[in-house]
Enzyme design. Structure first.
Site, PDB file in Angstrom:
ATOM      1  N   GLY A   1      -2.951   3.648  -4.285  1.00  0.00           N
ATOM      2  CA  GLY A   1      -3.569   4.413  -5.358  1.00  0.00           C
ATOM      3  C   GLY A   1      -4.927   4.990  -5.016  1.00  0.00           C
ATOM      4  O   GLY A   1      -5.429   4.869  -3.893  1.00  0.00           O
TER       5      GLY A   1
ATOM      6  N   SER B   1       0.815  -1.216   0.000  1.00  0.00           N
ATOM      7  CA  SER B   1       0.000   0.000   0.000  1.00  0.00           C
ATOM      8  C   SER B   1       0.850   1.268   0.000  1.00  0.00           C
ATOM      9  O   SER B   1       0.345   2.349  -0.318  1.00  0.00           O
ATOM     10  CB  SER B   1      -0.937   0.017   1.212  1.00  0.00           C
ATOM     11  OG  SER B   1      -1.900  -1.011   1.125  1.00  0.00           O
TER      12      SER B   1
ATOM     13  N   HIS C   1      -6.895  -2.493   9.344  1.00  0.00           N
ATOM     14  CA  HIS C   1      -6.201  -3.749   9.065  1.00  0.00           C
ATOM     15  C   HIS C   1      -6.364  -4.735  10.217  1.00  0.00           C
ATOM     16  O   HIS C   1      -5.561  -4.751  11.149  1.00  0.00           O
ATOM     17  CB  HIS C   1      -4.711  -3.484   8.826  1.00  0.00           C
ATOM     18  CG  HIS C   1      -4.419  -2.833   7.521  1.00  0.00           C
ATOM     19  ND1 HIS C   1      -4.015  -3.530   6.407  1.00  0.00           N
ATOM     20  CD2 HIS C   1      -4.505  -1.533   7.132  1.00  0.00           C
ATOM     21  CE1 HIS C   1      -3.843  -2.703   5.390  1.00  0.00           C
ATOM     22  NE2 HIS C   1      -4.139  -1.478   5.811  1.00  0.00           N
TER      23      HIS C   1
ATOM     24  N   GLU D   1      -5.685  -7.803  10.231  1.00  0.00           N
ATOM     25  CA  GLU D   1      -4.623  -8.809  10.284  1.00  0.00           C
ATOM     26  C   GLU D   1      -3.499  -8.387  11.220  1.00  0.00           C
ATOM     27  O   GLU D   1      -2.666  -9.197  11.627  1.00  0.00           O
ATOM     28  CB  GLU D   1      -4.077  -9.102   8.882  1.00  0.00           C
ATOM     29  CG  GLU D   1      -3.063  -8.130   8.346  1.00  0.00           C
ATOM     30  CD  GLU D   1      -3.657  -6.796   7.931  1.00  0.00           C
ATOM     31  OE1 GLU D   1      -2.894  -5.831   7.772  1.00  0.00           O
ATOM     32  OE2 GLU D   1      -4.892  -6.727   7.756  1.00  0.00           O
TER      33      GLU D   1
ATOM     34  N   CYS E   1      -9.515  -1.952   3.843  1.00  0.00           N
ATOM     35  CA  CYS E   1      -8.746  -0.809   3.347  1.00  0.00           C
ATOM     36  C   CYS E   1      -9.179  -0.423   1.932  1.00  0.00           C
ATOM     37  O   CYS E   1     -10.273   0.091   1.746  1.00  0.00           O
ATOM     38  CB  CYS E   1      -7.251  -1.120   3.426  1.00  0.00           C
ATOM     39  SG  CYS E   1      -6.222   0.372   3.389  1.00  0.00           S
ATOM     40  N   PHE E   2      -8.383  -0.681   0.905  1.00  0.00           N
ATOM     41  CA  PHE E   2      -8.784  -0.385  -0.469  1.00  0.00           C
ATOM     42  C   PHE E   2     -10.071  -1.128  -0.808  1.00  0.00           C
ATOM     43  O   PHE E   2     -10.947  -0.620  -1.509  1.00  0.00           O
ATOM     44  CB  PHE E   2      -7.665  -0.802  -1.427  1.00  0.00           C
ATOM     45  CG  PHE E   2      -7.699  -0.128  -2.772  1.00  0.00           C
ATOM     46  CD1 PHE E   2      -7.446   1.225  -2.902  1.00  0.00           C
ATOM     47  CD2 PHE E   2      -7.960  -0.858  -3.924  1.00  0.00           C
ATOM     48  CE1 PHE E   2      -7.463   1.845  -4.158  1.00  0.00           C
ATOM     49  CE2 PHE E   2      -7.972  -0.256  -5.169  1.00  0.00           C
ATOM     50  CZ  PHE E   2      -7.725   1.101  -5.285  1.00  0.00           C
TER      51      PHE E   2
ATOM     52  N   GLY F   1      -4.489  -1.916  -0.706  1.00  0.00           N
ATOM     53  CA  GLY F   1      -3.691  -1.617  -1.886  1.00  0.00           C
ATOM     54  C   GLY F   1      -3.466  -0.131  -2.055  1.00  0.00           C
ATOM     55  O   GLY F   1      -4.108   0.692  -1.391  1.00  0.00           O
TER      56      GLY F   1
ATOM     57  N   ASN G   1      -3.643   2.350   7.297  1.00  0.00           N
ATOM     58  CA  ASN G   1      -2.763   2.905   6.262  1.00  0.00           C
ATOM     59  C   ASN G   1      -3.625   3.285   5.074  1.00  0.00           C
ATOM     60  O   ASN G   1      -3.823   2.487   4.167  1.00  0.00           O
ATOM     61  CB  ASN G   1      -1.698   1.892   5.857  1.00  0.00           C
ATOM     62  CG  ASN G   1      -0.915   2.364   4.641  1.00  0.00           C
ATOM     63  OD1 ASN G   1      -0.926   3.551   4.297  1.00  0.00           O
ATOM     64  ND2 ASN G   1      -0.236   1.450   3.974  1.00  0.00           N
TER      65      ASN G   1
ATOM     66  N   GLY H   1      -5.008   6.879   2.553  1.00  0.00           N
ATOM     67  CA  GLY H   1      -5.054   8.300   2.266  1.00  0.00           C
ATOM     68  C   GLY H   1      -6.364   8.729   1.643  1.00  0.00           C
ATOM     69  O   GLY H   1      -6.583   9.917   1.413  1.00  0.00           O
ATOM     70  N   PHE H   2      -7.243   7.758   1.349  1.00  0.00           N
ATOM     71  CA  PHE H   2      -8.561   8.031   0.779  1.00  0.00           C
ATOM     72  C   PHE H   2      -9.618   7.426   1.696  1.00  0.00           C
ATOM     73  O   PHE H   2      -9.324   6.529   2.495  1.00  0.00           O
ATOM     74  CB  PHE H   2      -8.693   7.437  -0.626  1.00  0.00           C
ATOM     75  CG  PHE H   2      -7.785   8.063  -1.648  1.00  0.00           C
ATOM     76  CD1 PHE H   2      -8.251   9.078  -2.483  1.00  0.00           C
ATOM     77  CD2 PHE H   2      -6.466   7.645  -1.795  1.00  0.00           C
ATOM     78  CE1 PHE H   2      -7.419   9.661  -3.436  1.00  0.00           C
ATOM     79  CE2 PHE H   2      -5.626   8.209  -2.728  1.00  0.00           C
ATOM     80  CZ  PHE H   2      -6.106   9.233  -3.550  1.00  0.00           C
TER      81      PHE H   2
END
Length: 383
Positions: free
Chosen positions: A234, A50, A354, A356, A260-261, A232, A302, A304-305
């Site tokens: 982007g 990521s 996360h 995990e 997350c993503f 991930g 983690n 940023g979006f």
């Protein structure tokens, strides 16, 4: 370890500079500047896909003290674009250490900088927001700051970046269930960390780790009990193919879990938008409330979006695909950012953090059990 005395300079997109010493490889690197508030787990951070195309700033002042080993990597390589620390440890003092961090960074070609006032740098990013940055050392640092700034400002931004395919596996692989096999899951690798399939495997799940370009027909051919979307890098606004894939999964009512993503893509599949946070959430100490239980968890994050969904409960999914109602299941107690979604009429849920916990607390490990419960309920319904 002999500390490097080669001069290095860090240049931010807005023109602010910090000078220090080279750490890791000598040369230059460009990427988005992000700070990580974790006090430990730097090896897991460095190998988290990521962080692709991001320069990580460690807010913990002393880095490298436990060295590195072959067991804690979350992927097959270091993914960060660059590394910024304050104090580099002179020794690696841990019984599991198999080498020192600076050498690993140098061997991996990761350009870093030490002896930086990371507190001042982090406070600046908290006020000005995430931005592009460059690290330059050796001959690369000997040109004018104006020329270095021009390089930084010419580098690509994170908004609009389509990166999942760049970090995803190129071929399918199986992580077999440990002990009695209970379920099988298709895990779409958008930048997956190795601990995630391990957490499912520990619970008796065969995990098919699949490329980001996988099709719905290929997933159907595996005859799995559930589908998982990983973390991930982007901008989620660029992942149109994966969003359409997920909509097919939801229409088929295959149990779905995303982190997350994967949470952002569930939001998009349901018809919500996404947006870029001012400086993101990155660390292992972020408080989140599970609104389904009212319990507060300390989480590893983690991103940023974030998903732009209303905090009201039981909101109809905006997309016209008949996905029914959805609720925000988790919320960040620092800033009310959406941290989880739960569909009420189809078997799907996701979280922004996360569970995990590599590295991080284990407060949220129950979410893997919740996924197993979802698959079990789906099998009962189909019987």
């Amino acid at each position: 370890m002999i500390l490097n005395t080669t001069a290095a300079v860090l240049v931010l997109e807005d023109g602010r500079t910090f000078r220090g010493s080279a750490y890791g490889a000598i040369g230059e690197t460009l990427g988005e500047a992000v700070f990580v508030t974790a006090m430990s787990g730097y090896q897991e951070t460095l190998t988290d896909p990521s962080y692709h195309r991001q320069i990580v700033i460690q807010t913990a002042p002393h880095i490298g003290n436990t060295g590195v080993n072959d067991a804690d990597d979350e992927s097959a390589q270091i993914w960060v674009a660059g590394y910024v620390i304050r104090d580099a440890s002179r020794v690696s003092s841990n019984w599991r250490s198999q080498g020192d961090l600076a050498t690993r960074l140098e061997e991996s070609g990761v350009v870093g900088i030490s002896d930086v006032d990371t507190r001042a740098l982090t406070l600046h990013l908290r006020e000005a927001g995430a931005m592009r940055m460059g690290i330059f050392s050796g001959p690369a640092a000997e040109v004018s700051e104006a020329d270095l700034l021009a390089k930084v400002q010419a580098s690509p931004q994170m908004s609009g970046a389509q990166l999942a395919e760049e970090v995803s596996t190129t071929s399918a692989r199986l992580v077999p269930a440990q002990g009695e096999r209970k379920f099988s899951v298709a895990a779409v690798d958008l930048g997956i960390k190795s601990m995630t399939p391990q957490r499912l495997s520990e619970r008796g799940v065969d995990v098919h780790v699949l490329p980001a370009t996988i099709t719905f027909e290929e997933i159907q051919a595996l005859n799995v009990d559930g589908v998982f979307f990983s973390n991930g890098p982007g901008d989620p606004a660029t992942a149109d193919d994966q969003v359409e894939l997920l909509r097919e999964v939801l229409r088929a009512k295959i149990p779905f879990f995303g982190i997350c993503f994967g949470n952002q893509l569930l939001g998009r599949a349901l018809g919500f938008g996404t947006y870029k946070l001012p400086f993101g959430h990155r660390g292992i100490n972020v408080p989140v409330m599970d609104r389904t239980t009212d319990k507060v968890e300390i989480t590893s994050q983690n991103h940023g979006f974030a998903v732009d969904a209303p905090l009201d409960r039981d909101v109809p999914a905006p997309h016209d695909g008949d996905f029914g109602r959805v609720t925000v299941s988790h919320v960040c107690l620092n800033d009310d950012v959406v941290e989880g979604l739960q569909c009420l009429d189809i078997p799907a849920f996701s979280v922004q953090f996360h569970p995990e916990a590599a590295a991080g607390p284990h407060d949220s490990s129950y979410l893997f059990d919740r996924f197993l419960d979802l698959m079990s309920a789906s099998q009962v319904a189909q019987a």
